[in-house]
Write a protein that holds these residues in place. Structure first.
Motif, mmCIF file in Angstrom:
data_model
loop_
_atom_site.group_PDB
_atom_site.id
_atom_site.type_symbol
_atom_site.label_atom_id
_atom_site.label_comp_id
_atom_site.label_asym_id
_atom_site.label_seq_id
_atom_site.Cartn_x
_atom_site.Cartn_y
_atom_site.Cartn_z
ATOM 1 N N ALA A 297 -12.908 7.371 5.040
ATOM 2 C CA ALA A 297 -11.828 6.402 4.862
ATOM 3 C C ALA A 297 -11.420 5.740 6.173
ATOM 4 C CB ALA A 297 -10.623 7.075 4.221
ATOM 5 N N HIS A 298 -11.069 4.443 6.057
ATOM 6 C CA HIS A 298 -10.711 3.620 7.223
ATOM 7 C C HIS A 298 -9.504 2.725 6.924
ATOM 8 C CE1 HIS A 298 -11.483 2.128 11.155
ATOM 9 N NE2 HIS A 298 -12.296 1.127 10.867
ATOM 10 N N THR B 59 -15.414 11.379 -2.922
ATOM 11 C CA THR B 59 -14.053 11.495 -2.384
ATOM 12 C C THR B 59 -14.109 11.635 -0.877
ATOM 13 O OG1 THR B 59 -13.236 12.559 -4.400
ATOM 14 C CG2 THR B 59 -11.923 12.841 -2.396
ATOM 15 N N ALA B 60 -13.486 10.706 -0.177
ATOM 16 C CA ALA B 60 -13.505 10.723 1.286
ATOM 17 C C ALA B 60 -12.709 11.907 1.819
ATOM 18 C CB ALA B 60 -12.928 9.425 1.828
ATOM 19 N N ILE B 61 -13.302 12.618 2.798
ATOM 20 C CA ILE B 61 -12.597 13.736 3.434
ATOM 21 C C ILE B 61 -12.507 13.554 4.946
ATOM 22 C CG2 ILE B 61 -13.167 15.402 1.623
ATOM 23 C CD1 ILE B 61 -15.369 16.460 3.523
ATOM 24 N N GLY B 62 -12.936 12.369 5.439
ATOM 25 C CA GLY B 62 -12.863 12.058 6.860
ATOM 26 C C GLY B 62 -12.071 10.786 7.080
ATOM 27 N N TRP B 63 -11.323 10.725 8.178
ATOM 28 C CA TRP B 63 -10.425 9.600 8.446
ATOM 29 C C TRP B 63 -10.648 9.020 9.834
ATOM 30 C CZ3 TRP B 63 -7.513 5.810 6.938
ATOM 31 C CH2 TRP B 63 -6.523 5.282 7.758
ATOM 32 N N ASN B 64 -10.626 7.678 9.907
ATOM 33 C CA ASN B 64 -10.622 6.936 11.167
ATOM 34 C C ASN B 64 -9.610 5.803 11.038
ATOM 35 O OD1 ASN B 64 -12.722 4.392 12.582
ATOM 36 N ND2 ASN B 64 -11.373 5.722 13.725
ATOM 37 N N ALA B 65 -8.665 5.740 11.967
ATOM 38 C CA ALA B 65 -7.637 4.703 11.952
ATOM 39 C C ALA B 65 -8.107 3.447 12.667
ATOM 40 C CB ALA B 65 -6.362 5.224 12.615
ATOM 41 N N TYR B 66 -7.434 2.348 12.416
ATOM 42 C CA TYR B 66 -7.641 1.089 13.135
ATOM 43 C C TYR B 66 -7.374 1.328 14.614
ATOM 44 C CZ TYR B 66 -6.517 -3.837 14.356
ATOM 45 O OH TYR B 66 -6.450 -5.086 14.929
ATOM 46 N N TRP B 67 -8.413 1.120 15.442
ATOM 47 C CA TRP B 67 -8.334 1.382 16.890
ATOM 48 C C TRP B 67 -7.796 2.787 17.186
ATOM 49 C CZ3 TRP B 67 -11.085 -1.119 20.272
ATOM 50 C CH2 TRP B 67 -11.456 -2.453 20.021
ATOM 51 N N MET B 68 -8.095 3.740 16.317
ATOM 52 C CA MET B 68 -7.785 5.167 16.507
ATOM 53 C C MET B 68 -6.295 5.492 16.489
ATOM 54 S SD MET B 68 -10.545 6.165 19.477
ATOM 55 C CE MET B 68 -9.842 7.800 19.595
#
Length: 297
Positions: A103-104, A137-146
């Motif tokens: 997920a992003h 089902t997404a189990i990993g996360w990355n935010a906008y510019w972390m």
């Protein structure tokens, strides 16, 4: 102390993990970061910049998927929910070829200024978009510019996530103890991010390839005595161009000729270190990143 067999599966001495950011279609119609230096009037739809993003799903992702297939490399794709909704066939194809869907965010924008509940919904929306398109089902996360909010680990844990990548302090994964449960960070590297290190205007194929080789060689050497991980972050509209794919292919040809390298999805990395908690650095929640560790160094 860890033995060689504890570092990675099958005695591998280095994990190499690719991230592919699927953002094309999730950007704002005006104000998105593109390649044209001339600013556009606020609120005006930026036609060439949006076409630049569209290259990601028309050309970039298909080309990169073919490259990964050729070298039998599996990666993690961090997907913006709106991008998935606009191009569900691309999301399905990524998963069909054996890659992870992570997920992003709902759109390509920050979430750290949202309330905790708003940020939670922002993340959950992208998970739902990915599940609708791919069944995964997404189990990993990355935010906008972390940049997530200070509540992010608790929020991710509540949403059923296993790991996040928004932390550049190490060259190995680590565990945060949170609410009597373990949560994994699979760290990021800015300098191996295609947008940050080699933007379009400063593209130098020879320098890029040398940087990739040097990063690999140093970590591969260190991997004989401790757990090491190399992370390479690609963007659909950047690294999917022909010249960049050729550079990546030359790098993959080099590293696939080395023994004991594990090309790993990030969910597989997270699960592996959870199974070997006694050989993984553990950070107690509430301690600053990089200090207050309990467990092996």
């Amino acid at each position: 102390m860890m033995t060689d067999a504890d570092f990675w599966p099958n005695g591998a001495r280095l994990a190499v993990s690719f991230s592919l950011m699927f953002e094309a279609g999730g950007q704002p119609l005006s104000g998105a970061e593109g390649i044209i230096p001339e600013p556009i009037a606020p609120g005006t739809i930026d036609l060439p910049t949006n076409a630049y993003f569209a290259y990601g799903y028309y050309e970039g992702i298909p080309r990169l998927l073919d490259l990964f297939d050729k070298y039998r490399v599996k990666m993690s794709s961090f997907m913006v929910g709106q991008a998935v909704d606009a191009n569900p066939d691309i999301a399905r194809e990524i998963v069909r070829r054996g890659h992870e869907a992570a997920a992003h965010g709902r759109v390509w924008a920050n979430s750290y200024q949202l309330s905790r509940e708003e940020e939670k919904r922002f993340i959950a929306d992208s998970v739902e978009s990915i599940a609708r398109a791919t069944g995964q089902t997404a189990i990993g996360w990355n935010a906008y510019w972390m940049r997530s909010s200070v509540h992010i680990l608790e929020t991710l844990q509540e949403l059923g996530f296993l790991y996040q990548i928004d932390e550049p302090s190490r060259d190995e994964p680590f565990i945060t103890r949170l609410n009597s449960r373990d949560f994994v960070t699979v760290p990021y590297t800015f300098h191996m991010n295609d947008i940050v290190a080699f933007p379009e205007a400063g593209w130098n194929a020879a320098a890029y390839e040398q940087a990739l080789r040097d990063e690999f060689d140093q970590l591969y050497d260190e991997g004989s005595v401790r757990r090491r991980m190399m992370v390479i972050s690609l963007h659909d509209r950047v690294s999917g161009h022909p010249a960049r794919v050729r550079s990546l292919e030359r790098f993959l040809s080099y590293v696939t000729g080395k023994p004991d390298v594990w090309f790993a999805r990030k969910d597989d990395i997270a699960r592996y270190v959870l199974e070997r908690r006694n050989t993984t650095p553990v950070l107690e929640r509430g301690s600053p990143y990089g200090s207050g560790l309990a467990g092996p160094c």
